[in-house]
Design a protein around this motif. Structure first.
Motif, PDB file in Angstrom:
ATOM      1  N   UNK A 262       0.862  -1.181   0.000  1.00  0.00           N
ATOM      2  CA  UNK A 262       0.000   0.000   0.000  1.00  0.00           C
ATOM      3  C   UNK A 262       0.898   1.229   0.000  1.00  0.00           C
ATOM      4  N   UNK A 263       0.672   2.128  -0.942  1.00  0.00           N
ATOM      5  CA  UNK A 263       1.488   3.332  -0.999  1.00  0.00           C
ATOM      6  C   UNK A 263       1.249   4.114  -2.274  1.00  0.00           C
ATOM      7  N   UNK A 264       1.636   5.376  -2.257  1.00  0.00           N
ATOM      8  CA  UNK A 264       1.507   6.239  -3.434  1.00  0.00           C
ATOM      9  C   UNK A 264       2.618   5.942  -4.417  1.00  0.00           C
ATOM     10  N   UNK A 265       2.262   5.776  -5.689  1.00  0.00           N
ATOM     11  CA  UNK A 265       3.247   5.482  -6.722  1.00  0.00           C
ATOM     12  C   UNK A 265       3.069   6.463  -7.872  1.00  0.00           C
ATOM     13  N   UNK A 266       4.135   6.663  -8.631  1.00  0.00           N
ATOM     14  CA  UNK A 266       4.090   7.483  -9.844  1.00  0.00           C
ATOM     15  C   UNK A 266       4.309   6.549 -11.023  1.00  0.00           C
ATOM     16  N   UNK A 267       3.243   6.092 -11.656  1.00  0.00           N
ATOM     17  CA  UNK A 267       3.367   5.113 -12.742  1.00  0.00           C
ATOM     18  C   UNK A 267       4.159   5.658 -13.924  1.00  0.00           C
ATOM     19  N   UNK A 268       4.769   4.766 -14.676  1.00  0.00           N
ATOM     20  CA  UNK A 268       5.474   5.135 -15.892  1.00  0.00           C
ATOM     21  C   UNK A 268       5.157   4.103 -16.963  1.00  0.00           C
ATOM     22  N   UNK A 283      -2.902  -0.215  -3.992  1.00  0.00           N
ATOM     23  CA  UNK A 283      -3.136  -1.240  -2.980  1.00  0.00           C
ATOM     24  C   UNK A 283      -3.086  -2.598  -3.666  1.00  0.00           C
ATOM     25  N   UNK A 284      -2.193  -3.468  -3.205  1.00  0.00           N
ATOM     26  CA  UNK A 284      -2.072  -4.817  -3.765  1.00  0.00           C
ATOM     27  C   UNK A 284      -2.703  -5.803  -2.785  1.00  0.00           C
ATOM     28  N   UNK A 285      -3.614  -6.612  -3.297  1.00  0.00           N
ATOM     29  CA  UNK A 285      -4.382  -7.527  -2.453  1.00  0.00           C
ATOM     30  C   UNK A 285      -4.292  -8.937  -3.010  1.00  0.00           C
ATOM     31  N   UNK A 286      -4.030  -9.894  -2.132  1.00  0.00           N
ATOM     32  CA  UNK A 286      -4.057 -11.317  -2.485  1.00  0.00           C
ATOM     33  C   UNK A 286      -5.190 -11.986  -1.722  1.00  0.00           C
ATOM     34  N   UNK A 287      -5.864 -12.922  -2.371  1.00  0.00           N
ATOM     35  CA  UNK A 287      -6.935 -13.640  -1.686  1.00  0.00           C
ATOM     36  C   UNK A 287      -7.097 -15.035  -2.266  1.00  0.00           C
ATOM     37  N   UNK A 308      -2.657   4.445   5.099  1.00  0.00           N
ATOM     38  CA  UNK A 308      -1.446   3.947   5.755  1.00  0.00           C
ATOM     39  C   UNK A 308      -0.598   3.160   4.758  1.00  0.00           C
ATOM     40  N   UNK A 309       0.646   3.572   4.562  1.00  0.00           N
ATOM     41  CA  UNK A 309       1.501   2.828   3.622  1.00  0.00           C
ATOM     42  C   UNK A 309       1.953   1.498   4.233  1.00  0.00           C
ATOM     43  N   UNK A 310       2.262   0.548   3.389  1.00  0.00           N
ATOM     44  CA  UNK A 310       2.709  -0.757   3.867  1.00  0.00           C
ATOM     45  C   UNK A 310       3.505  -1.450   2.773  1.00  0.00           C
ATOM     46  N   UNK A 311       4.562  -2.114   3.174  1.00  0.00           N
ATOM     47  CA  UNK A 311       5.357  -2.937   2.256  1.00  0.00           C
ATOM     48  C   UNK A 311       5.818  -4.184   2.998  1.00  0.00           C
TER      49      UNK A 311
END
Length: 361
Positions: A262-268, A283-287, A308-311
């Motif tokens: 979870x976090x802010x990214x600048x795509x390219x 936000x990346x989610x696995x299920x 809230x950021x998370x890695x």
């Protein structure tokens, strides 16, 4: 008795052969069915979802196995959809953006791979870490996209939709009408996809070309209800690009969703096409869905209370050392030396006391 044994063995053999040739279907956004006498299974479904509050884009890719040379699936959408081939590079970029952070942590006491047991260290993974053939069916468009034959449809009758699909080469489950009823009642539309490799006779295996689907939506929804028809466990990887951190409103019958980034990214590159080059919160989610039959709805995602950021972190464990010497040896050695010194000092005191007593006598 011999005849009975042979009959039982024959029945078991027939059952096994029947299971080998019966179609297996599994797809997180719909029902993927191969041609008869063939098998296909979706090992994993990975999708990128971009939502800006008004419109939604889904780039989805399936990883499949089996021996099927043709197959089909259907995806309900809340509004009129546009479909085109996606760029597989977005998944590589997302994998790079969300890869775990590598960290080193130390432990004091030696473990099984540390000296004196053995040399080396081991790694551990830290946690928290998708022309009308019947009066009730309308064809919005039909086009060939790479390995896909795509039909965009409307329907007011699930049975008529099922019949149109079958008559146009889209083999889908018998109970599809029942499962489509909630979407028909809500006046959703449909993207039907027939998978047919450009090279005839080539089995469908590995990563298929991604599809990019766009439609208007005032809520972030990822269609999942049709997955309840799957016969095997499902695995979903969902990358969500929005203005804020997002989460599923409920697990919809699967295991608890796990956030892996979870976090802010600048795509390219190709990923920037989804966000018009603007930064976004990813936000990346696995299920996992061990029992697809328990799936009871579509994924609806909502904003979390805080961004809230998370890695995730992957830890490399090392034995704590000082100057190349394990800390536990220095500590234990120091403690032993202190005990020995204290014992010697006590012995000297006792000896001196005895000498003094003798002299006084």
């Amino acid at each position: 008795m011999r005849r009975r044994i042979m009959a039982v063995l024959f029945a078991l053999l027939a059952t096994q052969l029947g299971s080998l040739i019966s179609p297996a279907y599994a797809c997180g956004c719909g029902a993927m069915i191969p041609d008869r006498m063939a098998r296909i299974g979706v090992d994993r479904e990975t999708s990128v979802v971009r939502w800006d509050g008004r419109a939604e884009q889904i780039v989805m890719r399936f990883t499949v196995g089996g021996d099927a040379k043709r197959a089909a699936w259907i995806m309900p959408v809340p509004n009129r959809a546009a479909v085109e081939l996606g760029d597989a590079a977005v998944f590589d970029q997302l994998a790079t953006l969300t890869r775990p952070e590598r960290k080193t942590r130390t432990h004091f006491w030696p473990r099984e791979r540390d000296w004196p047991f053995s040399a080396g260290s081991r790694d551990g993974v830290g946690a928290p870490l998708p022309g009308a053939g019947a009066p009730a069916v309308g064809v919005v468009g039909r086009e060939r996209l790479g390995d896909f034959d795509v039909a965009r449809l409307t329907a007011t009758d699930p049975d008529a939709l099922r019949d149109w699909l079958r008559s146009n080469g889209f083999e889908l489950p018998d109970r599809l009408s029942t499962e489509l009823r909630p979407y028909v009642d809500q006046k959703w539309e449909y993207v039907a996809v027939r998978l047919a490799p450009r090279e005839p006779g080539t089995p469908l295996r590995g990563n298929l070309d991604p599809l990019r689907i766009r439609f208007d939506s005032d809520r972030l929804v990822y269609p999942m209800r049709l997955s309840r028809m799957a016969r095997t466990a499902q695995s979903l990887g969902l990358y969500v690009l929005a203005d804020h951190r997002m989460e599923p409103s409920s697990p919809i019958g699967g295991d608890a969703p796990e956030v892996t980034f979870a976090g802010t990214v600048t795509p390219h590159g190709s990923l920037a096409d989804l966000t018009d080059g603007k930064p976004a919160f990813l936000t990346a989610i696995d299920q996992r869905f061990p029992e697809p039959g328990r799936i009871d709805g579509d994924h609806e995602l909502r904003r979390t209370a805080a961004d809230t950021p998370y890695r995730r972190a992957v830890y490399h464990d090392e034995l704590l050392t000082f100057g190349g010497v394990p800390a536990w040896i220095l500590t234990v050695g120091g403690a032993l030396a202190a005990v020995i010194a204290a014992g010697l000092a006590a012995g000297l005191r006792i000896r001196r006391t005895r000498v003094l007593r003798r002299a006084a006598a």
